[in-house]
Write a protein that holds these residues in place. Sequence first.
Motif, PDB file in Angstrom:
ATOM      1  N   GLN A  34       0.654  -1.116   0.046  1.00 40.95           N
ATOM      2  CA  GLN A  34      -0.121   0.131   0.051  1.00 40.95           C
ATOM      3  C   GLN A  34       0.886   1.154  -0.005  1.00 40.95           C
ATOM      4  OE1 GLN A  34      -2.197  -0.736   3.707  1.00 40.95           O
ATOM      5  NE2 GLN A  34      -3.537  -1.760   2.681  1.00 40.95           N
ATOM      6  N   PRO A  35       1.528   1.615  -0.982  1.00 44.85           N
ATOM      7  CA  PRO A  35       2.583   2.746  -1.228  1.00 44.85           C
ATOM      8  C   PRO A  35       1.786   3.992  -0.996  1.00 44.85           C
ATOM      9  CG  PRO A  35       2.146   1.925  -3.354  1.00 44.85           C
ATOM     10  CD  PRO A  35       1.446   1.035  -2.307  1.00 44.85           C
ATOM     11  N   HIS A  36       0.706   4.279  -1.181  1.00 43.84           N
ATOM     12  CA  HIS A  36       0.146   5.545  -1.000  1.00 43.84           C
ATOM     13  C   HIS A  36      -0.421   5.774   0.555  1.00 43.84           C
ATOM     14  CE1 HIS A  36       0.566   6.782  -5.137  1.00 43.84           C
ATOM     15  NE2 HIS A  36       0.092   5.639  -5.500  1.00 43.84           N
ATOM     16  N   THR A  37      -0.045   4.974   1.362  1.00 52.10           N
ATOM     17  CA  THR A  37      -0.311   5.052   2.877  1.00 52.10           C
ATOM     18  C   THR A  37       0.934   5.518   3.632  1.00 52.10           C
ATOM     19  OG1 THR A  37      -0.108   2.818   3.360  1.00 52.10           O
ATOM     20  CG2 THR A  37      -2.287   3.437   2.614  1.00 52.10           C
ATOM     21  N   THR A  38       2.010   5.411   3.035  1.00 54.47           N
ATOM     22  CA  THR A  38       3.227   5.992   3.619  1.00 54.47           C
ATOM     23  C   THR A  38       3.834   7.432   3.126  1.00 54.47           C
ATOM     24  OG1 THR A  38       4.664   4.768   2.273  1.00 54.47           O
ATOM     25  CG2 THR A  38       3.863   3.428   4.218  1.00 54.47           C
ATOM     26  N   ILE A  39       4.593   7.796   3.895  1.00 50.88           N
ATOM     27  CA  ILE A  39       5.124   9.043   3.392  1.00 50.88           C
ATOM     28  C   ILE A  39       6.116   8.713   2.153  1.00 50.88           C
ATOM     29  CG2 ILE A  39       7.089   9.396   4.989  1.00 50.88           C
ATOM     30  CD1 ILE A  39       5.086  12.189   3.774  1.00 50.88           C
ATOM     31  N   ILE A  40       6.868   7.516   2.114  1.00 49.88           N
ATOM     32  CA  ILE A  40       7.713   7.309   1.233  1.00 49.88           C
ATOM     33  C   ILE A  40       6.789   7.083  -0.336  1.00 49.88           C
ATOM     34  CG2 ILE A  40       9.231   5.308   0.405  1.00 49.88           C
ATOM     35  CD1 ILE A  40       9.912   4.772   3.211  1.00 49.88           C
ATOM     36  N   GLY A  41       5.769   6.541  -0.274  1.00 49.29           N
ATOM     37  CA  GLY A  41       4.929   6.469  -1.342  1.00 49.29           C
ATOM     38  C   GLY A  41       4.268   7.727  -1.940  1.00 49.29           C
ATOM     39  N   ILE A  42       3.983   8.527  -0.838  1.00 47.86           N
ATOM     40  CA  ILE A  42       3.522   9.741  -1.196  1.00 47.86           C
ATOM     41  C   ILE A  42       4.377  10.714  -1.821  1.00 47.86           C
ATOM     42  CG2 ILE A  42       2.404  11.922  -0.446  1.00 47.86           C
ATOM     43  CD1 ILE A  42       1.081  10.197   1.760  1.00 47.86           C
ATOM     44  N   ASN A  43       5.876  10.692  -1.506  1.00 46.64           N
ATOM     45  CA  ASN A  43       6.628  11.309  -1.961  1.00 46.64           C
ATOM     46  C   ASN A  43       7.182  10.683  -3.294  1.00 46.64           C
ATOM     47  OD1 ASN A  43       7.063  13.131   0.115  1.00 46.64           O
ATOM     48  ND2 ASN A  43       8.685  12.091   1.070  1.00 46.64           N
ATOM     49  N   ALA A  44       7.273   9.529  -3.487  1.00 50.99           N
ATOM     50  CA  ALA A  44       7.497   8.854  -4.746  1.00 50.99           C
ATOM     51  C   ALA A  44       6.479   9.337  -5.823  1.00 50.99           C
ATOM     52  CB  ALA A  44       7.666   7.406  -4.622  1.00 50.99           C
ATOM     53  N   GLY A  45       5.277   9.318  -5.473  1.00 53.21           N
ATOM     54  CA  GLY A  45       4.055   9.870  -6.404  1.00 53.21           C
ATOM     55  C   GLY A  45       4.104  11.154  -6.658  1.00 53.21           C
ATOM     56  N   GLY A  46       4.632  12.055  -5.639  1.00 52.01           N
ATOM     57  CA  GLY A  46       4.774  13.450  -5.976  1.00 52.01           C
ATOM     58  C   GLY A  46       5.922  13.731  -7.106  1.00 52.01           C
ATOM     59  N   TRP A  47       6.846  13.006  -6.871  1.00 50.27           N
ATOM     60  CA  TRP A  47       8.094  13.172  -7.811  1.00 50.27           C
ATOM     61  C   TRP A  47       7.784  12.783  -9.074  1.00 50.27           C
ATOM     62  CZ3 TRP A  47      12.238  16.004  -7.629  1.00 50.27           C
ATOM     63  CH2 TRP A  47      12.992  16.441  -6.593  1.00 50.27           C
ATOM     64  N   SER A  48       6.996  11.567  -9.035  1.00 50.52           N
ATOM     65  CA  SER A  48       6.733  11.143 -10.530  1.00 50.52           C
ATOM     66  C   SER A  48       5.855  12.113 -11.253  1.00 50.52           C
ATOM     67  CB  SER A  48       5.967   9.622 -10.193  1.00 50.52           C
ATOM     68  OG  SER A  48       5.504   9.251 -11.496  1.00 50.52           O
ATOM     69  N   ASN A  49       4.992  12.570 -10.621  1.00 50.37           N
ATOM     70  CA  ASN A  49       4.038  13.572 -11.264  1.00 50.37           C
ATOM     71  C   ASN A  49       4.989  14.976 -11.653  1.00 50.37           C
ATOM     72  OD1 ASN A  49       1.720  12.069 -10.758  1.00 50.37           O
ATOM     73  ND2 ASN A  49       1.171  13.108  -8.775  1.00 50.37           N
ATOM     74  N   TRP A  50       5.806  15.538 -10.720  1.00 49.60           N
ATOM     75  CA  TRP A  50       6.524  16.485 -10.943  1.00 49.60           C
ATOM     76  C   TRP A  50       7.576  16.242 -12.250  1.00 49.60           C
ATOM     77  CZ3 TRP A  50      11.818  17.553 -11.183  1.00 49.60           C
ATOM     78  CH2 TRP A  50      12.090  18.773 -10.966  1.00 49.60           C
ATOM     79  N   VAL A  51       8.163  15.148 -12.364  1.00 46.74           N
ATOM     80  CA  VAL A  51       8.874  14.571 -13.553  1.00 46.74           C
ATOM     81  C   VAL A  51       8.081  14.737 -14.772  1.00 46.74           C
ATOM     82  CG1 VAL A  51      10.126  12.951 -14.454  1.00 46.74           C
ATOM     83  CG2 VAL A  51      10.537  13.419 -12.051  1.00 46.74           C
ATOM     84  N   ASN A  52       6.866  14.367 -14.713  1.00 52.93           N
ATOM     85  CA  ASN A  52       6.039  14.163 -15.780  1.00 52.93           C
ATOM     86  C   ASN A  52       5.747  15.802 -16.283  1.00 52.93           C
ATOM     87  OD1 ASN A  52       6.020  11.388 -16.053  1.00 52.93           O
ATOM     88  ND2 ASN A  52       4.233  11.201 -14.795  1.00 52.93           N
ATOM     89  N   ALA A  53       5.267  16.391 -15.228  1.00 51.86           N
ATOM     90  CA  ALA A  53       4.963  18.005 -15.596  1.00 51.86           C
ATOM     91  C   ALA A  53       6.129  18.518 -16.164  1.00 51.86           C
ATOM     92  CB  ALA A  53       4.419  18.655 -14.249  1.00 51.86           C
ATOM     93  N   MET A  54       7.384  18.567 -15.615  1.00 53.28           N
ATOM     94  CA  MET A  54       8.520  19.103 -16.014  1.00 53.28           C
ATOM     95  C   MET A  54       8.786  18.516 -17.502  1.00 53.28           C
ATOM     96  SD  MET A  54       9.473  21.256 -14.058  1.00 53.28           S
ATOM     97  CE  MET A  54       8.103  21.434 -13.162  1.00 53.28           C
ATOM     98  N   MET A  55       8.686  17.373 -17.804  1.00 53.02           N
ATOM     99  CA  MET A  55       9.000  16.866 -19.055  1.00 53.02           C
ATOM    100  C   MET A  55       7.972  17.508 -20.390  1.00 53.02           C
ATOM    101  SD  MET A  55      11.672  15.314 -18.624  1.00 53.02           S
ATOM    102  CE  MET A  55      11.867  14.055 -20.020  1.00 53.02           C
ATOM    103  N   LYS A  56       7.049  17.720 -19.964  1.00 55.23           N
ATOM    104  CA  LYS A  56       6.258  18.263 -20.972  1.00 55.23           C
ATOM    105  C   LYS A  56       6.663  19.645 -21.663  1.00 55.23           C
ATOM    106  CE  LYS A  56       1.864  16.678 -19.274  1.00 55.23           C
ATOM    107  NZ  LYS A  56       0.482  16.824 -18.472  1.00 55.23           N
ATOM    108  N   ASP A  57       7.249  20.562 -20.918  1.00 49.60           N
ATOM    109  CA  ASP A  57       7.829  21.768 -21.376  1.00 49.60           C
ATOM    110  C   ASP A  57       9.055  21.858 -20.988  1.00 49.60           C
ATOM    111  OD1 ASP A  57       5.365  22.591 -22.633  1.00 49.60           O
ATOM    112  OD2 ASP A  57       4.584  23.729 -20.527  1.00 49.60           O
ATOM    113  N   ASN A  58       9.929  20.935 -21.602  1.00 48.33           N
ATOM    114  CA  ASN A  58      11.185  20.929 -21.040  1.00 48.33           C
ATOM    115  C   ASN A  58      12.016  22.127 -21.579  1.00 48.33           C
ATOM    116  OD1 ASN A  58      13.702  19.725 -19.992  1.00 48.33           O
ATOM    117  ND2 ASN A  58      14.011  18.590 -21.710  1.00 48.33           N
ATOM    118  N   TYR A  59      11.749  22.746 -22.745  1.00 46.15           N
ATOM    119  CA  TYR A  59      12.704  23.742 -23.156  1.00 46.15           C
ATOM    120  C   TYR A  59      12.623  25.086 -22.269  1.00 46.15           C
ATOM    121  CZ  TYR A  59       8.546  25.115 -25.568  1.00 46.15           C
ATOM    122  OH  TYR A  59       7.174  25.554 -25.926  1.00 46.15           O
ATOM    123  N   LYS A  60      11.295  25.164 -21.625  1.00 47.00           N
ATOM    124  CA  LYS A  60      11.146  26.467 -20.674  1.00 47.00           C
ATOM    125  C   LYS A  60      11.554  26.188 -19.219  1.00 47.00           C
ATOM    126  CE  LYS A  60       6.923  27.426 -23.272  1.00 47.00           C
ATOM    127  NZ  LYS A  60       5.390  27.805 -23.249  1.00 47.00           N
TER     128      LYS A  60
END
Length: 103
Positions: A34-60
């Motif tokens: 249950q990864p989303h019940t721990t802070i480790i899983g929440i941080n991993a999900g947040g980093w994954s979402n952040w990386v996906n958002a940054m990759m959309k407009d990489n040049y900016k």
Amino acid sequence: MEWRKCYLDLILVPLGFLISMGYHVWLWHKVGTQPHTTIIGINAGGWSNWVNAMMKDNYKKNILIVQSLRNTIMGSTLMATASILLCYGLAAVISSTYSVKKH
């Protein structure tokens, strides 16, 4: 048989190790199942979402990405340094107050 202080060490030291190992086994199982019940899983999900958002407009956002990674590495280094210094300070205090009785 009389009670000695060394008996307390024989009980508490292994108990401390068992509690610590038990917690880490439980945490490993919880993160795996249950990864989303721990802070480790929440941080991993947040980093994954952040990386996906940054990759959309990489040049900016390339400066933002580099600075964020640098800040993360610097934060990790600062925490590691602080923990090492705390351990050395604690060891110095313990060694200065510990007296060995010579028979």
